[in-house]
Design an enzyme around this catalytic site. Structure first.
Site, PDB file in Angstrom:
ATOM      1  NE  ARG A 176      -3.792  -2.275   0.100  1.00 24.74           N
ATOM      2  CZ  ARG A 176      -3.536  -3.501  -0.353  1.00 24.74           C
ATOM      3  NH1 ARG A 176      -2.380  -3.740  -0.961  1.00 24.74           N
ATOM      4  NH2 ARG A 176      -4.422  -4.463  -0.233  1.00 24.74           N
ATOM      5  CB  SER A 249      -9.872  -2.431   2.921  1.00 30.34           C
ATOM      6  OG  SER A 249     -10.374  -3.640   2.396  1.00 30.34           O
ATOM      7  CD  GLU A 356      -6.239   0.100   2.210  1.00 32.08           C
ATOM      8  OE1 GLU A 356      -6.386   0.520   1.038  1.00 32.08           O
ATOM      9  OE2 GLU A 356      -6.343  -1.099   2.511  1.00 32.08           O
TER      10      GLU A 356
END
Length: 364
Positions: A176, A249, A356
């Site tokens: 990520r 998410s 995120e």
């Protein structure tokens, strides 16, 4: 240099539309966020470059917006200009080379590749957002990351004013992460991927997918299976279903030391018994042990649907990793729920979850 932005600054630019009415709630998957000073839509890479250049020249704060699926934006009037990247061209070569404009809908890119029998991104089916966002945070799902197939990206480098193709190896891609994330140093204009052409998927790495680990299956079958799994988790956006009004998410899976992972497992064993502790998801990765954020959230006392039906924001009833707007929420209410969950997991396990989404105009 002082901010001297007015919408007239962008007059005369080809392939540019300036809108002063659209809010972030109109365009984000969370359906949250206030009104920017202007919403500037750019339908070509050249338009993006010229708009960003003019905004930088006037010291105007701006934000690139793709699909709006990874943003948590404050309510009210916002002192920034939203630059919507809408160059959506996609080309697919017979050799499996795929090139996509940054504004292309990512799942449309996946669907087009799968239809041609190209393999490598089928496990990334159903992820909302734009193609240009995929390298910025190295998008991944079901054992696949964009770094597996990304060859290069076309960037507008703000410091030099240059537009150039940059090899994926220069982006420092990790879980990520890329060196584009949070830096604002460049704007993604196009991406290029190298896929396989034999009609088979990338080797399967995720237990929820049918088949043996390492097996390659028909790309169409894998795409349909992934879409089915995502729908069951409420992770495919449906404007009519509030359980999907989310940023996907919300927290990344934490990477911790082996000692911390053992401590978490021991805590679960003491509180919930051997069976649950022995089933704790944990994967060895570079830098330590990756734990499941969703699993930690549930064991910290936050079940699906938390905090209940009367709340305007709550965890999805299908998956604890999605924070959802039930139709009347504010951004601050969502932020408060996110903080409550973060603090609860820290209190129970000593592990801090990291969100995120990108936060605009507010602090996590």
């Amino acid at each position: 240099m002082t901010d001297s932005f007015t919408p007239q600054l962008l007059d005369g630019l080809d392939n540019v539309t300036v809108d002063t009415h659209t809010t972030f709630a109109d365009v984000t998957s969370l359906r949250l966020g206030g009104r920017p000073r202007a919403f500037v839509r750019c339908s070509t890479p050249e338009a993006v470059v010229e708009v960003v250049r003019r905004l930088d020249d006037t010291a105007t704060s701006w934000l690139i917006v793709g699909g709006g699926s990874n943003l948590v934006v404050a309510d009210g009037e916002l002192d920034l200009v939203a630059v919507a990247v809408e160059n959506k061209e996609v080309s697919l070569g017979d050799d499996g080379l795929v090139r996509a404009g940054a504004g292309a809908v990512w799942d449309d890119v996946v669907a087009a590749a799968v239809e041609r029998g190209f393999g490598g991104i089928e496990c990334l089916s159903g992820i909302p957002g734009s193609a240009g966002a995929t390298p910025v945070q190295n998008v991944g799902a079901y054992g696949t990351e964009i770094s597996d197939v990304l060859t290069r990206v076309r960037l507008y480098e703000r410091a030099t004013g240059e537009t150039r193709w940059v090899p994926a190896s220069e982006l420092e891609l990790a879980y990520r992460y890329s060196n584009l994330k949070f830096t604002g140093r460049a704007v993604v204009l196009e991406i290029e991927l190298q896929l396989t052409t034999d009609g088979l998927s990338a080797p399967l790495r995720f237990g929820q997918l049918a088949g043996k680990t390492g097996e390659r299956r028909d790309v169409r079958a894998v795409r349909e299976e992934v879409l089915g799994l995502r729908r069951k988790k409420g992770m495919v956006l449906d404007p009519a279903e509030h359980d999907t009004w989310s940023a996907g998410s919300f927290f990344t899976n934490p990477i911790v030391s082996a000692e911390v992972a053992d401590r978490v497992r021991d805590s679960v064993r003491a509180d919930r018994g051997d069976d649950d502790a022995d089933r704790m998801p944990a994967w060895e990765v570079a830098g330590g042990i990756k734990l499941s954020a969703a699993w930690l959230i549930e064991r910290a006392g936050f079940p699906r649907g938390y905090p209940g039906k009367r709340s305007p924001v709550r965890l999805s009833t299908k998956h604890t990793l999605a924070l959802t707007n039930r139709g009347s929420a504010t951004s601050e209410e969502l932020a408060n729920l996110a903080r409550t969950i973060r603090n609860g997991v820290v209190s129970v396990f000593g592990v801090e979850l990291v969100p995120e989404p990108v936060w605009i105009g507010m602090e996590f």
